[in-house]
Design a protein around this motif. Structure first.
Motif, short mmCIF file in Angstrom:
data_model
loop_
_atom_site.label_atom_id
_atom_site.label_comp_id
_atom_site.label_asym_id
_atom_site.label_seq_id
_atom_site.Cartn_x
_atom_site.Cartn_y
_atom_site.Cartn_z
N CYS A 1 -7.19 2.93 6.47
CA CYS A 1 -7.27 2.06 5.30
C CYS A 1 -8.44 1.11 5.41
O CYS A 1 -9.22 0.94 4.47
CB CYS A 1 -5.98 1.26 5.14
SG CYS A 1 -4.59 2.25 4.58
N CYS B 1 -4.86 3.94 0.86
CA CYS B 1 -3.78 3.28 1.57
C CYS B 1 -2.42 3.40 0.90
O CYS B 1 -1.44 2.89 1.42
CB CYS B 1 -4.10 1.79 1.73
SG CYS B 1 -5.69 1.47 2.49
N CYS C 1 0.79 -1.22 0.00
CA CYS C 1 0.00 0.00 0.00
C CYS C 1 0.82 1.27 0.00
O CYS C 1 0.34 2.30 -0.41
CB CYS C 1 -0.93 0.03 1.21
SG CYS C 1 -2.39 -0.98 0.97
#
Length: 230
Positions: free
Chosen positions: A42, A73, A28
């Motif tokens: 996230c 994210c 991410c």
């Protein structure tokens, strides 16, 4: 005909899809460590995205919604460097037009990608070359570039970033580099990348590119289906 609404049981399944997506968020961030707070954001983004997609298009829409949630994210890293001085840019402009323009201008703007496709989890570098010259009545105070990434078929960006290219006022040429790493669970498809150049807060030029995000996601879909079926 009676309209079928999304059943609570199905909603539970797509939320599991969102949580399964969250569980695979290993790619991410780019060069950043995620804190517990970051992970919380996230997870919330993925759950909200999943729910919104499901309400629009059932379980099929849940996968698209989760993809939009993933965008919360990961980050877009941006760097800038000056490639030509104010004196060089203005000298070239005067050699062509005898004098500087009345208002600030973008003399040259071009964005490029390293190829037509990128594998998820691998970095993608969008490189922009910007050349801007001050005007006689309007000197340059700031040169800034904005980037927006769109999912396939969507009209609203799911990820944006910007970078001030000019470290000081005046004319100059710059190279901006935006590095994007699509998470390892990002859906494949053709993504649109739109860019704008702002001089003193006014948009003076724009760019457009497309990139194909590719991967073999059959194993991931099987995992989602197994979790949803529980």
């Amino acid at each position: 005909m009676k309209k079928d609404y999304f059943a609570p049981a199905s909603l539970g399944k797509v939320l599991l899809i969102g949580l399964a997506t969250a569980g695979t968020l290993t790619g991410c961030t780019t060069g950043n460590q995620m804190t517990r707070s970051d992970w919380g954001k996230c997870l919330s983004a993925i759950a909200l995205g999943t729910g919104a997609g499901a309400l629009v298009n059932g379980e099929k829409g849940a996968y698209v919604g989760a993809a939009a949630g993933i965008a919360a994210c990961f980050v877009i890293n941006a760097q800038s460097r000056r490639t030509r001085s104010a004196a060089q840019v203005e000298s070239d402009y005067r050699s062509r037009y005898s004098q500087l323009p009345e208002s600030a201008e973008v003399v040259h703007y071009q964005t490029s990608l390293p190829g037509n496709s990128v594998r998820r989890g691998e970095p993608l570098k969008i490189v922009s070359n910007i050349e801007a010259v001050s005007g006689r009545q309007q000197p340059i105070r700031e040169v800034k570039e904005q980037i927006r990434i769109y999912e396939p078929g969507q009209s609203e960006p799911f990820k944006t970033a910007e970078k001030v290219a000019s470290e000081s006022a005046g004319s100059g040429a710059y190279e901006n580099t935006f590095t994007v790493t699509f998470p390892s669970n990002m859906p494949q498809g053709r993504y649109s990348i739109q860019t704008d150049v702002f001089v003193n807060g006014e948009r003076l030029d724009k760019g457009s590119n497309q990139i194909q995000v590719v991967y073999d996601g059959e194993h991931l879909m099987r995992e989602f289906a197994a979790i949803a079926a529980r």
